[in-house]
Enzyme design. Sequence first.
Site, PDB file in Angstrom:
ATOM      1  N   SER A   1       0.836  -1.201   0.000  1.00  0.00           N
ATOM      2  CA  SER A   1       0.000   0.000   0.000  1.00  0.00           C
ATOM      3  C   SER A   1       0.870   1.249   0.000  1.00  0.00           C
ATOM      4  CB  SER A   1      -0.905   0.019   1.233  1.00  0.00           C
ATOM      5  OG  SER A   1      -0.130   0.239   2.410  1.00  0.00           O
ATOM      6  N   LYS A   2       0.216   2.387  -0.217  1.00  0.00           N
ATOM      7  CA  LYS A   2       0.912   3.667  -0.154  1.00  0.00           C
ATOM      8  C   LYS A   2       1.545   3.858   1.217  1.00  0.00           C
ATOM      9  CE  LYS A   2       0.121   8.665  -0.275  1.00  0.00           C
ATOM     10  NZ  LYS A   2       0.596   8.867   1.101  1.00  0.00           N
ATOM     11  N   ARG A   3       0.845   3.427   2.251  1.00  0.00           N
ATOM     12  CA  ARG A   3       1.362   3.565   3.615  1.00  0.00           C
ATOM     13  C   ARG A   3       2.695   2.822   3.771  1.00  0.00           C
ATOM     14  NH1 ARG A   3      -2.674   1.600   5.808  1.00  0.00           N
ATOM     15  NH2 ARG A   3      -3.900   3.502   6.026  1.00  0.00           N
TER      16      ARG A   3
ATOM     17  N   ASP B   1       5.362   4.929   2.075  1.00  0.00           N
ATOM     18  CA  ASP B   1       5.712   6.085   2.903  1.00  0.00           C
ATOM     19  C   ASP B   1       6.596   5.661   4.072  1.00  0.00           C
ATOM     20  OD1 ASP B   1       4.193   7.660   1.249  1.00  0.00           O
ATOM     21  OD2 ASP B   1       2.438   7.706   2.563  1.00  0.00           O
TER      22      ASP B   1
END
Length: 508
Positions: A264-266, A269
């Site tokens: 995921s994007k998380r 990041d």
Amino acid sequence: MSDIRVRFAPSPTGPLHIGGVRTALYNYLFARKNKGAFILRIEDTDQARYVQNAEQYIIDALNWCGLDFDEGPGKGGAYAPYRQSERKEIYRQYADRLVQEGHAYFAFDTPQELEAMREKFKSKENPSPQYDHVTRPQMFNSLTLPKEETEQRIREGQPYVIRVKMPESGEVQFQDLVRGEVSFNAALLDDKVLFKSDGMPTYHLANVVDDYLMKITHVIRGEEWLPSTPLHVMLYRFFGWESAMPQFTHLPLILRPDGNGKLSKRDGDRLGFPVFPLNWKDTDTGEESKGFRERGFLPEAFVNMLAMLGWNPGTEQELFSKEALIEHFSIERIVKSGAKFDFEKAKWFNEQTLRSKSPEELVMLVKPLLNSQGIQRDDFFLQKFCSLLIERVTFLEDFLTQGAYFFSRPESYDEKTVKKRWKPESAAVFSKLIEQLFALEEFSAASLDKFVHEFVEKNQLGMGDVLPLWRVMLSGVTQGPAVFEIGALLGKEEVIARMNAAIALFGK
């Protein structure tokens, strides 16, 4: 097999995740391998989640990757339009047909009534009750209400949806080209909404109708759609389109680097890597997410990396051009299990792709980067520059960050080396070296190598007395290409100027 037709059908609800790009890539490779058509269809039926600019982002990402589509928004085609929001009148007639033939029904239940149903039927064995053959008899729909009341509610403009009427028993089976035969118990399937109260179809109805009308032969999509496939299979049966039903292929997930769950994007990041192909700015929050392109990846390296996440050619080969991927690709070699994303491996693909470029190609890539910083050099200089740094770079930007000293004199020098190596007699040694460099006619790497070795030997010095300091004088740093190569590319005048400046500074 020229009649093969595949589609990539993303929803414009945000930026395109690399999992979506991989889905597009596999569709593209399969189409090109089989001389078929690759179609882009924008599935924008979810107007509540529609994001401005997301469609253009999808098209820009496909263009950057070189995944040119044959039909779609902006290109047209025999089955236009290719945005579902522009096709909604088509879907309504098919939804009505299902109702007329007893395969769907009108449902008038309010959100409060739906919540009440879930609470009523909730149990330890069934913590999340569905709208299905068990609960539908107690709800407000055209199966439980008198025909007159149903018609009256519609006339009065009461909000309603159209739900599919799933069978109460039996098995729904279909063949998946990756997973083989897949079977679902029909009694466990819910009556999904096919047509919403806002006049838009849901994905389930729209994608089946469009795939049929656009003559799609193969549906290649992410495995998150596997649980929805029984409904899609049933819709083909209800419409009498079984002979035209596409072959299904559900792709494995792209997993986090530790293998635990979907990437995921998380995760990106948290771990410091992109998960989108291009930069994306959230128009609501203003938050910017960096893309692979802006991180410094070449599109062909990105595509090569993605292709290997869930597919293998059956050999040890890992590096492929797009043309080679088309030649070798086959659905049979897609794996069933999830593929772990490895950013270090992704960087390796970029390194190898850069190293496969000719000197002329590298100059074409590097020159715009240098020009943006106001740096102008001729192609001969830049070819030599690229060849010196190519084994040391991962991204294009590394040419500038690691080779900045080729274009401007050092603003600082490695203090540790200067402190350790600079001695009271060093100024005299390097001044003498400068005097003799003036007289050197050929200023090539080979001649510099020979000259310095002879100088060290004649003056009873060690190479450690000269080379580390000389490198720092020229570049400011201790790592890089061979110092003789650096000197040859800088040229005699610049080398001597840098040495004089360093002697003056180190001697203070």
